[in-house]
Design a protein around this motif. Structure first.
Motif, PDB file in Angstrom:
ATOM      1  N   THR A  78       5.511   5.661  11.075  1.00 39.07           N
ATOM      2  CA  THR A  78       6.594   6.314  10.332  1.00 39.07           C
ATOM      3  C   THR A  78       7.388   7.240  11.247  1.00 39.07           C
ATOM      4  O   THR A  78       8.598   7.394  11.090  1.00 39.07           O
ATOM      5  CB  THR A  78       6.044   7.120   9.143  1.00 39.07           C
ATOM      6  N   ASP A  86       8.755  12.627   7.261  1.00 32.30           N
ATOM      7  CA  ASP A  86       8.300  11.271   7.002  1.00 32.30           C
ATOM      8  C   ASP A  86       7.040  10.970   7.800  1.00 32.30           C
ATOM      9  O   ASP A  86       6.127  10.313   7.315  1.00 32.30           O
ATOM     10  CB  ASP A  86       9.401  10.267   7.344  1.00 32.30           C
ATOM     11  N   LEU A 113       4.124  12.805   6.148  1.00 32.24           N
ATOM     12  CA  LEU A 113       3.684  12.091   4.954  1.00 32.24           C
ATOM     13  C   LEU A 113       2.964  10.804   5.323  1.00 32.24           C
ATOM     14  O   LEU A 113       2.010  10.404   4.652  1.00 32.24           O
ATOM     15  CB  LEU A 113       4.883  11.777   4.056  1.00 32.24           C
ATOM     16  N   GLY A 139      -0.502  11.807   6.178  1.00 34.67           N
ATOM     17  CA  GLY A 139      -1.225  12.234   4.993  1.00 34.67           C
ATOM     18  C   GLY A 139      -1.617  11.070   4.097  1.00 34.67           C
ATOM     19  O   GLY A 139      -2.776  10.953   3.673  1.00 34.67           O
ATOM     20  N   LEU A 140      -0.666  10.196   3.821  1.00 36.55           N
ATOM     21  CA  LEU A 140      -0.951   9.037   2.969  1.00 36.55           C
ATOM     22  C   LEU A 140      -1.874   8.051   3.674  1.00 36.55           C
ATOM     23  O   LEU A 140      -2.718   7.414   3.041  1.00 36.55           O
ATOM     24  CB  LEU A 140       0.356   8.354   2.566  1.00 36.55           C
ATOM     25  N   VAL A 172      -5.375   9.355   3.205  1.00 43.55           N
ATOM     26  CA  VAL A 172      -5.887   9.081   1.860  1.00 43.55           C
ATOM     27  C   VAL A 172      -6.360   7.626   1.754  1.00 43.55           C
ATOM     28  O   VAL A 172      -7.456   7.340   1.253  1.00 43.55           O
ATOM     29  CB  VAL A 172      -4.798   9.357   0.797  1.00 43.55           C
ATOM     30  N   ALA A 173      -5.535   6.698   2.250  1.00 45.29           N
ATOM     31  CA  ALA A 173      -5.906   5.287   2.203  1.00 45.29           C
ATOM     32  C   ALA A 173      -7.158   5.004   3.022  1.00 45.29           C
ATOM     33  O   ALA A 173      -8.044   4.251   2.593  1.00 45.29           O
ATOM     34  CB  ALA A 173      -4.743   4.428   2.719  1.00 45.29           C
ATOM     35  N   LEU A 192      -7.183  13.141  -2.057  1.00 42.61           N
ATOM     36  CA  LEU A 192      -5.824  13.658  -2.248  1.00 42.61           C
ATOM     37  C   LEU A 192      -5.673  15.045  -1.632  1.00 42.61           C
ATOM     38  O   LEU A 192      -4.661  15.335  -0.990  1.00 42.61           O
ATOM     39  CB  LEU A 192      -5.483  13.712  -3.736  1.00 42.61           C
ATOM     40  N   GLY A 244      -5.626  14.606   2.234  1.00 44.22           N
ATOM     41  CA  GLY A 244      -4.379  14.013   2.697  1.00 44.22           C
ATOM     42  C   GLY A 244      -3.197  14.950   2.555  1.00 44.22           C
ATOM     43  O   GLY A 244      -2.349  15.031   3.453  1.00 44.22           O
ATOM     44  N   ALA A 245      -3.142  15.667   1.442  1.00 47.29           N
ATOM     45  CA  ALA A 245      -2.047  16.623   1.233  1.00 47.29           C
ATOM     46  C   ALA A 245      -2.109  17.755   2.255  1.00 47.29           C
ATOM     47  O   ALA A 245      -1.079  18.189   2.781  1.00 47.29           O
ATOM     48  CB  ALA A 245      -2.102  17.183  -0.185  1.00 47.29           C
ATOM     49  N   ALA A 274      -0.775  16.554   5.547  1.00 48.67           N
ATOM     50  CA  ALA A 274       0.674  16.370   5.521  1.00 48.67           C
ATOM     51  C   ALA A 274       1.418  17.691   5.660  1.00 48.67           C
ATOM     52  O   ALA A 274       2.338  17.818   6.474  1.00 48.67           O
ATOM     53  CB  ALA A 274       1.093  15.658   4.232  1.00 48.67           C
TER      54      ALA A 274
END
Length: 317
Positions: A75, A84, A87, A90-91, A94-95, A212, A215-216, A219
């Motif tokens: 990204t 971006d 994020l 972070g995402l 989480v994955a 969550l 990950g947050a 981010a």
């Protein structure tokens, strides 16, 4: 009509082998990482076979770190705003936690591994294998992104794009921040991130929300750190980007190992000293046994199931 059955104890995934007397889902007996097994829908009787092998955990750490780095650097390369990239990391985390955390516990970061070891949540003997797997995963993801870029851009432009997503200070910092500033930022941000990881996966925390929260945290902390050094908080991530970009970024890589590891060390000490890992009060006898196990240096622990997690009888009834 179902009879009331006290809530069974459930492993948090925070420590090492779970005692055979503790009811646990398959694959949790040898879990060595902080990320919990959240609200499992399965259960096995006491004395079940041991969980995933060390090579399986290393493979999970490799794959999870590769996913995290691929998402974050990707990204950053193909998006126009720093947020971006933050994020994306972070995402991606989480994955990775959801996909591979049940195998290895989901560190994907040498600083998190160190924090878990110091906090007594991971055995020391597990750390070297995790670290190697994490670095190799980051290198693999960075290598794939390099291979994609060289098919689209010339060599000089490729180097510029890779350099833009690498970590650095001075001339390699968008704000021209010096090494002392970057060291402080990385240290503080990584310590906070590691504390979130350890706190979100403690026995009394809501295990379902742990991915969550983690990950947050990554981010928003990367959003803060990015203007200073591109945002690391992860020595493996910095190594992967520095190796493929080369140049002066390799010479500055030492800081992005020293600062995050120092942050992880401090986070582990704080978490252990504050005794955040103790189970809930007023629990069952199994919880008391878990409290005793969590206080040992072996890294093994058991704890009460997270609030809202279904009991065995509720799942079956």
């Amino acid at each position: 009509m179902n009879q009331h059955v006290p809530a069974t104890t459930a492993p948090t995934g925070a420590g090492g082998p779970v005692p055979e007397s503790t009811p646990a889902g398959p694959g949790t007996e040898g879990l060595v990482a902080p990320v919990p097994v959240a609200a499992r829908k399965d259960s096995v009787p006491a004395g079940a076979p041991a969980g995933d092998s060390a090579p399986a955990r290393w493979a999970a750490e490799f794959a999870g770190t590769a996913l995290l780095v691929f998402a974050g650097l990707g990204t950053g390369m193909f998006a126009t705003e720093v947020i971006d990239s933050a994020l994306g990391f972070g995402l991606g985390l989480v994955a990775a936690i959801v996909a591979f955390g049940h195998v290895s516990g989901g560190h994907f970061n040498p600083a998190v591994t160190l924090a878990a070891v110091v906090a007594g949540r991971t055995p020391v003997r597990s750390a070297p294998g995790y670290l190697v797997a994490q670095v190799l995963g980051a290198l693999a993801a960075s290598g794939v992104l390099w291979a994609v870029l060289v098919t689209l851009l010339d060599s000089s432009t490729t180097a510029q794009v890779l350099g833009a997503v690498s970590n650095g200070f001075g001339e390699n910092s968008t704000s021209q921040a010096g090494w002392t500033t970057v060291l402080l930022v990385e240290f503080v941000a990584t310590a906070l991130f590691a504390l979130v990881v350890l706190g979100a996966t403690a026995p009394r925390a809501n295990a379902v929300l742990a991915p969550l929260a983690i990950g947050a945290a990554l981010a928003f902390l990367l959003t803060i750190a990015a203007p200073f050094d591109g945002g690391s908080l992860n020595p493996a991530r910095s190594t992967g980007a520095a190796v493929v970009s080369g140049g002066t970024h390799l010479g500055q890589l030492w800081l992005f190992w020293a600062a995050p590891l120092l942050g992880g060390l401090v986070a582990g000490l704080v978490h252990r000293a504050a005794d955040f890992a103790r189970p809930r009060r007023g629990g069952s006898a199994g919880e008391s046994a878990g409290e005793s196990a969590a206080g040992t240096d072996s890294g093994s622990s058991t704890a009460a199931a997270p609030t809202g997690a279904p009991t065995a009888s509720e799942r079956e009834g």
